[in-house]
Motif scaffolding. Structure first.
Motif, PDB file in Angstrom:
ATOM      1  N   ALA A 306      34.530 130.498 -43.678  1.00  0.00           N
ATOM      2  CA  ALA A 306      35.089 130.329 -42.328  1.00  0.00           C
ATOM      3  C   ALA A 306      35.515 128.879 -42.113  1.00  0.00           C
ATOM      4  CB  ALA A 306      34.069 130.755 -41.275  1.00  0.00           C
ATOM      5  N   SER A 307      34.683 127.945 -42.581  1.00  0.00           N
ATOM      6  CA  SER A 307      35.023 126.535 -42.338  1.00  0.00           C
ATOM      7  C   SER A 307      36.235 126.118 -43.166  1.00  0.00           C
ATOM      8  CB  SER A 307      33.824 125.626 -42.621  1.00  0.00           C
ATOM      9  OG  SER A 307      33.520 125.604 -43.996  1.00  0.00           O
ATOM     10  N   LEU A 308      36.363 126.679 -44.371  1.00  0.00           N
ATOM     11  CA  LEU A 308      37.525 126.333 -45.210  1.00  0.00           C
ATOM     12  C   LEU A 308      38.829 126.834 -44.594  1.00  0.00           C
ATOM     13  CD1 LEU A 308      36.194 127.104 -48.819  1.00  0.00           C
ATOM     14  CD2 LEU A 308      36.685 124.849 -47.853  1.00  0.00           C
ATOM     15  N   SER A 309      38.731 127.839 -43.743  1.00  0.00           N
ATOM     16  CA  SER A 309      39.952 128.415 -43.152  1.00  0.00           C
ATOM     17  C   SER A 309      40.251 127.867 -41.770  1.00  0.00           C
ATOM     18  CB  SER A 309      39.809 129.938 -43.032  1.00  0.00           C
ATOM     19  OG  SER A 309      39.361 130.476 -44.238  1.00  0.00           O
ATOM     20  N   ALA A 310      39.361 127.051 -41.217  1.00  0.00           N
ATOM     21  CA  ALA A 310      39.586 126.565 -39.840  1.00  0.00           C
ATOM     22  C   ALA A 310      40.582 125.403 -39.868  1.00  0.00           C
ATOM     23  CB  ALA A 310      38.261 126.125 -39.225  1.00  0.00           C
ATOM     24  N   PRO A 311      41.625 125.469 -39.031  1.00  0.00           N
ATOM     25  CA  PRO A 311      42.678 124.450 -39.119  1.00  0.00           C
ATOM     26  C   PRO A 311      42.388 123.173 -38.334  1.00  0.00           C
ATOM     27  CG  PRO A 311      43.300 126.123 -37.534  1.00  0.00           C
ATOM     28  CD  PRO A 311      41.956 126.526 -38.069  1.00  0.00           C
ATOM     29  N   SER A 312      43.100 122.135 -38.709  1.00  0.00           N
ATOM     30  CA  SER A 312      43.175 120.810 -38.070  1.00  0.00           C
ATOM     31  C   SER A 312      41.827 120.304 -37.581  1.00  0.00           C
ATOM     32  CB  SER A 312      44.281 120.828 -36.998  1.00  0.00           C
ATOM     33  OG  SER A 312      43.830 121.140 -35.741  1.00  0.00           O
ATOM     34  N   ILE A 313      41.750 119.872 -36.352  1.00  0.00           N
ATOM     35  CA  ILE A 313      40.563 119.215 -35.822  1.00  0.00           C
ATOM     36  C   ILE A 313      39.358 120.185 -35.789  1.00  0.00           C
ATOM     37  CG2 ILE A 313      41.288 119.697 -33.471  1.00  0.00           C
ATOM     38  CD1 ILE A 313      40.386 116.982 -32.660  1.00  0.00           C
ATOM     39  N   PHE A 314      39.653 121.506 -35.643  1.00  0.00           N
ATOM     40  CA  PHE A 314      38.575 122.497 -35.644  1.00  0.00           C
ATOM     41  C   PHE A 314      37.949 122.568 -37.042  1.00  0.00           C
ATOM     42  CE2 PHE A 314      41.958 123.782 -32.779  1.00  0.00           C
ATOM     43  CZ  PHE A 314      41.285 123.870 -31.573  1.00  0.00           C
ATOM     44  N   GLY A 315      38.793 122.482 -38.060  1.00  0.00           N
ATOM     45  CA  GLY A 315      38.303 122.521 -39.441  1.00  0.00           C
ATOM     46  C   GLY A 315      37.453 121.316 -39.755  1.00  0.00           C
ATOM     47  N   ARG A 316      37.855 120.170 -39.234  1.00  0.00           N
ATOM     48  CA  ARG A 316      37.120 118.939 -39.478  1.00  0.00           C
ATOM     49  C   ARG A 316      35.680 119.075 -38.941  1.00  0.00           C
ATOM     50  NH1 ARG A 316      34.182 115.368 -39.252  1.00  0.00           N
ATOM     51  NH2 ARG A 316      34.534 113.141 -39.239  1.00  0.00           N
ATOM     52  N   VAL A 317      35.556 119.697 -37.761  1.00  0.00           N
ATOM     53  CA  VAL A 317      34.223 119.902 -37.182  1.00  0.00           C
ATOM     54  C   VAL A 317      33.481 120.988 -37.962  1.00  0.00           C
ATOM     55  CG1 VAL A 317      32.978 120.725 -35.129  1.00  0.00           C
ATOM     56  CG2 VAL A 317      34.896 119.129 -34.878  1.00  0.00           C
ATOM     57  N   ALA A 318      34.180 122.079 -38.246  1.00  0.00           N
ATOM     58  CA  ALA A 318      33.513 123.208 -38.904  1.00  0.00           C
ATOM     59  C   ALA A 318      32.978 122.825 -40.286  1.00  0.00           C
ATOM     60  CB  ALA A 318      34.487 124.382 -39.024  1.00  0.00           C
ATOM     61  N   LEU A 319      33.756 122.055 -41.050  1.00  0.00           N
ATOM     62  CA  LEU A 319      33.319 121.688 -42.400  1.00  0.00           C
ATOM     63  C   LEU A 319      32.068 120.811 -42.355  1.00  0.00           C
ATOM     64  CD1 LEU A 319      36.768 120.896 -44.042  1.00  0.00           C
ATOM     65  CD2 LEU A 319      35.238 122.779 -44.639  1.00  0.00           C
TER      66      LEU A 319
END
Ligand code: FAD
Length: 394
Positions: A306-319
């Motif tokens: 899920a974190s690898l697929s989250a884009p832009s600023i959301f991905g940065r937080v998710a990762l």
């Protein structure tokens, strides 16, 4: 977003083969070991070899005759990651070089850019100060004009790579009486100037960063980038890029968010734990046969994907959040031997999950903390307004 497979032309396939062979030859076991020992995330020999072969210019100079095509750039980025090319100082150099191109005088560009492309000049970020980094504009390092030059005094915290760089992209305050976003001026300060002192700091995961002191450092006006007191215009773009607050191109040839280098360490740790859990012990028992192990591993894999697929600023937080959350689970699943670090006999997974456990706090701090990013998402993406920290009235 286009998820279809990219068909490589014969030329692109040839490029991929060349690049893979080249990187395989220069990023040796020795390079990787040395990088782990120094925590530098930079190797001069590798960097100079990339420069000499023309790859830095092809990557960073859009006007070069041999500038990468979109597909070549994607191949290049993925192959560098696959080969474990150290990335931090080359990343800051690439980011700052764009600002030098855009805001530097012709004289400064002539001095710096050819050596950036050859690999002999590297650039680091001097934003954060000992009293705080989240609000970059609250800058206390002073630059005072003196004829054709400036005198700089102050200190900067966490100037990663300064000891391997020739210039620092420095935020200074040139008008303490002005509103903070109108008080800043940017410089590209030569790090061999008298009065610059670099002291190393080791982080908990073994990285090396620096505190840099500036005592009466005299810098010629030609090292100024942009207008006096208009530094915010210069620094805004690289800050947005570092924050990952820019959308990925929709042709699918770009990471969906920043921090993918860091994410690959997490993916490797999950793979190793999954592999380890299927190997039978001398009694024929496999970790994965325990329902709680299967559940926690499955949850880790799902969170990772899920974190690898989250884009832009959301991905940065998710990762970063995922790395913090799953690394203790992975270590727990593999038992006490997972606490042994990389390269140690008997380590459960050659230290992969132990490393991301130590790495995760940093990934949620540098380039902006998770708390700050969550506020940005709340404010700008969800439209919830500015955070209000005043006490709740009863
Ligand atoms: C390994 C590493 C490498 C780094 N490399 C560089 C570099 O090369 N160059 C550079 O200039 N900097 C670098 N940094 C600094 C990094 O960008 C800062 O650490 C980061 O921006 C946070 O600033 P700070 O540490 O001063 O924390 P502070 O800003 O003092 O924040 C302290 C705490 O308050 C919270 N907080 C602050 N403001 C808010 C807010 N508005 N809302 C909610 N919570 C808030 C933060 O989340 C944090 O928990 C690096 C840091 C690390 C750890």
């Amino acid at each position: 977003m286009d998820f279809s497979r990219v068909e490589l032309s014969d030329e692109d396939q040839k490029f991929l083969d060349e690049v893979r062979t080249f990187l395989g030859e220069i990023v040796t076991e020795d390079v990787i070991r040395r990088d782990r020992e120094t925590g530098d995330n930079f190797d001069e020999g590798v960097h100079l070899a990339l420069g000499a072969a023309g790859y830095l210019e092809r990557d960073w100079n859009p006007d070069s005759d041999r500038a990468f095509t979109r597909v070549q750039r994607r191949i290049w980025e993925l192959e560098k990651r696959r080969a474990h090319v150290p990335w931090v100082t080359s990343g800051t150099t690439a980011m700052i070089a764009k600002s030098v191109e855009r805001f530097g005088s012709p004289e400064l560009k002539d001095e710096v850019m050819p050596k950036v492309y050859s690999g002999h000049v590297r650039l680091c970020l001097g934003y954060t100060e000992p009293e705080g980094g989240s609000d970059v504009a609250t800058c206390k390092t002073r630059a005072v004009r003196d004829g054709d030059s400036w005198v700089i005094n102050g200190s900067k915290m966490f100037t990663t790579g300064a000891h391997n760089c020739q210039y620092v992209f420095l935020i200074t305050n040139t008008d303490p009486s002005a509103p903070k976003h109108k008080s800043l001026t940017m410089f590209l300060v030569p790090l061999d100037s008298p009065g610059v002192e670099i002291q190393g700091i080791r982080t908990v995961d073994g990285d090396r960063t620096n505190i840099v002191y500036y005592s009466d450092v005299r810098v010629d006006d030609r090292y100024r980038l942009g207008e006096v007191n208009d530094g915010w215009t210069v620094v805004r773009e690289p800050l947005n890029a570092e924050h990952g607050a820019v959308d990925a191109a929709d042709d699918g040839l770009q990471d969906v968010s920043i921090m993918m280098h860091q994410a690959m360490f997490m993916a490797a740790a999950v793979d190793k734990a999954a592999q380890k859990s299927t190997i039978p012990d001398p009694n024929g028992r496999r970790l994965i046969d325990d329902g709680s192990v299967a559940y926690r591993l499955g949850r880790s894999v799902a969170r990772l994907e899920a974190s690898l697929s989250a884009p832009s600023i959301f991905g940065r937080v998710a990762l970063a959040q995922t790395m913090r959350d799953i690394s203790p689970d992975l270590m727990d699943v593999m038992g006490a031997a997972s606490a042994l670090p990389v390269g140690t006999d008997g380590a459960a997974d050659d230290g992969a999950s132990e490393y991301i456990y130590r790495f995760a706090p940093l990934v949620g701090i540098y380039g902006g903390t998770l708390e700050v990013f969550r506020n940005m998402i709340a404010q700008y993406a969800l439209g919830l307004g500015k955070p209000n920290y005043s006490p709740v009235k009863t």
